[in-house]
Design a protein around this motif. Structure first.
Motif, PDB file in Angstrom:
ATOM      1  N   LEU A  94     -16.584  41.904   1.583  1.00 38.85           N
ATOM      2  CA  LEU A  94     -16.954  42.278   2.866  1.00 38.85           C
ATOM      3  C   LEU A  94     -16.278  43.487   3.274  1.00 38.85           C
ATOM      4  CD1 LEU A  94     -17.358  38.894   4.841  1.00 38.85           C
ATOM      5  CD2 LEU A  94     -19.147  40.546   4.218  1.00 38.85           C
ATOM      6  N   LEU A  95     -14.537  43.580   3.173  1.00 41.10           N
ATOM      7  CA  LEU A  95     -13.880  44.723   3.424  1.00 41.10           C
ATOM      8  C   LEU A  95     -14.085  45.688   2.478  1.00 41.10           C
ATOM      9  CD1 LEU A  95     -10.379  42.959   3.825  1.00 41.10           C
ATOM     10  CD2 LEU A  95     -11.787  43.979   5.576  1.00 41.10           C
ATOM     11  N   LEU A 145     -16.482  32.061   8.614  1.00 41.16           N
ATOM     12  CA  LEU A 145     -16.327  33.449   8.938  1.00 41.16           C
ATOM     13  C   LEU A 145     -17.125  33.965   9.929  1.00 41.16           C
ATOM     14  CD1 LEU A 145     -16.080  34.730   5.112  1.00 41.16           C
ATOM     15  CD2 LEU A 145     -14.115  34.185   6.660  1.00 41.16           C
ATOM     16  N   THR A 159     -13.951  27.148   4.921  1.00 47.08           N
ATOM     17  CA  THR A 159     -13.547  28.396   5.926  1.00 47.08           C
ATOM     18  C   THR A 159     -14.942  29.084   6.524  1.00 47.08           C
ATOM     19  OG1 THR A 159     -11.962  29.188   4.318  1.00 47.08           O
ATOM     20  CG2 THR A 159     -12.939  30.826   5.774  1.00 47.08           C
ATOM     21  N   THR A 204     -14.610  37.498   1.463  1.00 50.77           N
ATOM     22  CA  THR A 204     -13.759  38.397   2.567  1.00 50.77           C
ATOM     23  C   THR A 204     -13.280  39.901   1.897  1.00 50.77           C
ATOM     24  OG1 THR A 204     -11.546  37.295   2.258  1.00 50.77           O
ATOM     25  CG2 THR A 204     -12.934  36.511   4.079  1.00 50.77           C
ATOM     26  N   LYS A 205     -12.903  39.795   0.746  1.00 51.85           N
ATOM     27  CA  LYS A 205     -12.724  40.988  -0.312  1.00 51.85           C
ATOM     28  C   LYS A 205     -13.814  41.723  -0.271  1.00 51.85           C
ATOM     29  CE  LYS A 205     -10.745  42.841  -4.297  1.00 51.85           C
ATOM     30  NZ  LYS A 205     -10.381  42.491  -5.789  1.00 51.85           N
ATOM     31  N   ALA A 255     -14.051  31.683  -0.268  1.00 51.86           N
ATOM     32  CA  ALA A 255     -13.843  32.576   0.734  1.00 51.86           C
ATOM     33  C   ALA A 255     -12.909  33.949   0.491  1.00 51.86           C
ATOM     34  CB  ALA A 255     -12.836  31.846   1.822  1.00 51.86           C
ATOM     35  N   GLN A 287     -15.574  43.670   8.762  1.00 48.58           N
ATOM     36  CA  GLN A 287     -14.377  42.924   8.930  1.00 48.58           C
ATOM     37  C   GLN A 287     -15.036  41.455   9.249  1.00 48.58           C
ATOM     38  OE1 GLN A 287     -12.344  44.674  12.255  1.00 48.58           O
ATOM     39  NE2 GLN A 287     -11.555  46.252  10.794  1.00 48.58           N
ATOM     40  N   SER A 288     -14.152  40.530   9.310  1.00 49.66           N
ATOM     41  CA  SER A 288     -14.529  39.127   9.558  1.00 49.66           C
ATOM     42  C   SER A 288     -13.455  38.292  10.252  1.00 49.66           C
ATOM     43  CB  SER A 288     -15.121  38.455   8.343  1.00 49.66           C
ATOM     44  OG  SER A 288     -13.993  38.248   7.523  1.00 49.66           O
ATOM     45  N   THR A 289     -13.489  37.269  11.082  1.00 49.14           N
ATOM     46  CA  THR A 289     -12.503  36.585  11.519  1.00 49.14           C
ATOM     47  C   THR A 289     -12.718  35.276  10.825  1.00 49.14           C
ATOM     48  OG1 THR A 289     -12.665  37.513  13.708  1.00 49.14           O
ATOM     49  CG2 THR A 289     -11.735  35.417  13.673  1.00 49.14           C
ATOM     50  N   LYS A 290     -11.490  34.938  10.190  1.00 50.80           N
ATOM     51  CA  LYS A 290     -11.449  33.492   9.242  1.00 50.80           C
ATOM     52  C   LYS A 290     -11.276  32.219  10.196  1.00 50.80           C
ATOM     53  CE  LYS A 290      -9.063  31.718   5.380  1.00 50.80           C
ATOM     54  NZ  LYS A 290      -7.984  32.062   4.313  1.00 50.80           N
ATOM     55  N   ILE A 335     -18.855  37.031  11.566  1.00 49.02           N
ATOM     56  CA  ILE A 335     -19.049  38.480  11.059  1.00 49.02           C
ATOM     57  C   ILE A 335     -20.027  39.230  11.843  1.00 49.02           C
ATOM     58  CG2 ILE A 335     -19.793  40.052   9.019  1.00 49.02           C
ATOM     59  CD1 ILE A 335     -19.496  37.166   7.290  1.00 49.02           C
TER      60      ILE A 335
END
Length: 109
Positions: free
Chosen positions: A20-21, A44, A42, A17-18, A13, A26-29, A46
């Protein structure tokens, strides 16, 4: 718009997430548990434009590779009905389960 729901192993994860950023996504974890080993996962969420879905799927494939790991079944050797049941077993872990869903609307309030 689409909503990608990606369920990945906890160890994969942070890298995902890194990445993606770095691409402006952005994502919600969400913490989740499940699978064969009942380990932490995890999930995510998106949200993105339709044309970016292939890019994100490629990123998930790159960052969430499957690998093998040795696990024991959790029975003490003295209690195992068959000594082979207590031996470590090689299982496949990692990877991702991904759902791509259509989004009718997106609002930030």
């Amino acid at each position: 718009m689409k909503l990608i729901v990606a369920i990945v192993q906890d160890t994969d994860a942070p890298g995902l997430t890194k990445a993606l950023l770095e691409r402006g996504l952005q994502s919600t974890k969400l913490a989740s548990t499940g699978g064969f080993l009942r380990e932490g996962n995890t999930t995510l969420l998106i949200g993105l434009e339709d044309e970016r879905v292939p890019e994100v799927l490629d990123l998930i494939r790159e960052k969430c590779r499957t690998r093998t790991r040795l696990v024991t079944r959790g029975l003490p050797l003295s209690e195992a009905p068959d000594p082979f049941l207590a031996q470590p077993v090689e299982v496949q872990v990692g990877g991702a389960v991904v759902f791509v869903l259509p989004v009718e609307g997106f609002f930030k309030v």
